[in-house]
Write a protein that holds these residues in place. Structure first.
Motif, short mmCIF file in Angstrom:
data_model
loop_
_atom_site.label_atom_id
_atom_site.label_comp_id
_atom_site.label_asym_id
_atom_site.label_seq_id
_atom_site.Cartn_x
_atom_site.Cartn_y
_atom_site.Cartn_z
N UNK A 102 58.00 47.39 42.76
CA UNK A 102 56.78 48.18 42.66
C UNK A 102 55.57 47.31 43.03
N UNK A 103 54.45 47.94 43.39
CA UNK A 103 53.26 47.19 43.80
C UNK A 103 52.43 46.75 42.60
N UNK A 104 52.27 45.45 42.42
CA UNK A 104 51.55 44.95 41.26
C UNK A 104 50.04 44.99 41.44
N UNK A 105 49.57 45.23 42.65
CA UNK A 105 48.12 45.33 42.85
C UNK A 105 47.56 46.65 42.32
N UNK A 106 48.40 47.70 42.23
CA UNK A 106 47.93 48.99 41.70
C UNK A 106 48.73 49.43 40.47
N UNK A 107 49.80 48.74 40.14
CA UNK A 107 50.66 49.19 39.05
C UNK A 107 51.08 48.02 38.17
N UNK A 125 38.15 44.35 31.94
CA UNK A 125 38.43 45.20 33.09
C UNK A 125 39.93 45.30 33.34
N UNK A 126 40.62 44.17 33.24
CA UNK A 126 42.07 44.16 33.46
C UNK A 126 42.78 44.92 32.35
N UNK A 127 42.37 44.69 31.09
CA UNK A 127 43.00 45.38 29.96
C UNK A 127 42.82 46.89 30.08
N UNK A 128 41.63 47.31 30.47
CA UNK A 128 41.37 48.75 30.61
C UNK A 128 42.23 49.35 31.72
N UNK A 129 42.39 48.61 32.81
CA UNK A 129 43.17 49.13 33.93
C UNK A 129 44.66 49.21 33.57
N UNK A 130 45.16 48.19 32.87
CA UNK A 130 46.56 48.22 32.43
C UNK A 130 46.79 49.41 31.50
N UNK A 143 40.63 54.02 40.75
CA UNK A 143 39.85 53.52 39.62
C UNK A 143 40.04 52.02 39.42
N UNK A 144 40.80 51.40 40.31
CA UNK A 144 41.08 49.97 40.17
C UNK A 144 39.83 49.12 40.40
N UNK A 145 39.53 48.16 39.52
CA UNK A 145 38.43 47.23 39.79
C UNK A 145 38.71 46.42 41.05
N UNK A 146 37.66 45.94 41.69
CA UNK A 146 37.83 45.19 42.93
C UNK A 146 38.62 43.91 42.70
#
Length: 262
Positions: A164-169, A218-223, A246-249
């Protein structure tokens, strides 16, 4: 005759050069000290005295450098059992000699419901792990068995990983084991290779550098945004486009460790 091959990014993607940076972190710090950091695979074969030794082969070196090892955080010595009602379960064969308390093992390890097994009469057990991988450019991770490590006592089954893609998932990794020969116990010692991961970027010629990254807000919210989706829908790959919206840059912020005095 000479020929060369040049890899280019897909149209619209920025030109990325040099190593691909992959970040890792633990999504829970509880007892985090027992979890080994991921490590690049290093062949135990060190014979470089001969020019034709496998240790000198560029193809071997290049392949091995692309695998990273995740090690078992604690001892497992298990037997598959069924209770009087036929319900599947696990027995800790170490008993009172086990360094791990029974109630702690059950927090990480469980038998999946029998109706979810891929093969009849082949139990699946899952070990939940706190490792999360992330990248700031398109990167796929593949999880697979530690096939380059010799096992004196082979496991009585196989693991199945995923890609799976770790940049978006970014999601916590899990070790899943299919127990084909339930007459034999499963024994894994702390520190034994549990699985490998391999990474694929937009071009296959780039190497990979793994760094521990801070769990920023930001990372915690995205996870949190993407975690648990598998419990509600099938075919979660269909959600990648929404996740990317919605992914941060930037998600990777390398951890700064104190340097030793040595």
């Amino acid at each position: 005759m000479e020929f060369s091959v040049k890899f280019e990014n897909a149209p619209g993607l920025p030109e990325n050069k040099g190593p691909v940076t992959v970040g890792w972190f633990l999504n829970s710090q509880k007892a985090g000290v027992i979890f080994y950091p991921p490590e690049r695979f290093r062949s135990t074969e060190k014979n470089k005295a001969h020019a034709k030794s496998a240790s000198r082969c560029p193809a071997v070196i290049n392949m091995e450098s692309r695998y990273f090892v995740f090690r078992a955080p604690f001892d497992l010595h298990l037997q598959f059992v069924r209770d009087k009602d036929g319900k599947p379960g696990l027995r800790n064969l170490n008993g009172d000699l086990s360094p791990v308390r029974a109630n702690k093992i059950s927090q990480h390890l469980h038998v999946t419901p029998e109706k979810e097994w891929r093969h009849p009469n082949v139990p699946t057990i899952q070990l939940s792990l706190p490792y999360v991988l992330v990248a700031d450019e398109p990167v796929y991770v593949t999880q697979l068995a530690p096939f380059m490590h010799y096992q004196k006592d082979p496991w009585p089954g196989t693991i199945f990983g995923g890609r799976f893609p770790i940049n978006v998932w970014p999601r916590p990794l899990m070790w899943a084991f299919e127990w084909h020969d339930t007459s034999k116990p499963l024994k894994i010692n702390r520190g034994d290779p549990l699985f490998y991961v391999m990474f694929e970027a937009a071009t296959p010629d780039r190497s990979v550098a793994m760094v521990e990254t801070e769990l920023t807000k930001e990372l915690a919210d995205y996870v949190d945004f993407v975690s648990g989706a598998v419990n509600f829908v099938n075919q979660t790959f269909s959600l990648f486009e929404r996740a990317e919206e919605v992914r941060p840059d930037t998600l990777i912020k390398p951890v700064k460790r104190r340097k030793s005095d040595d």
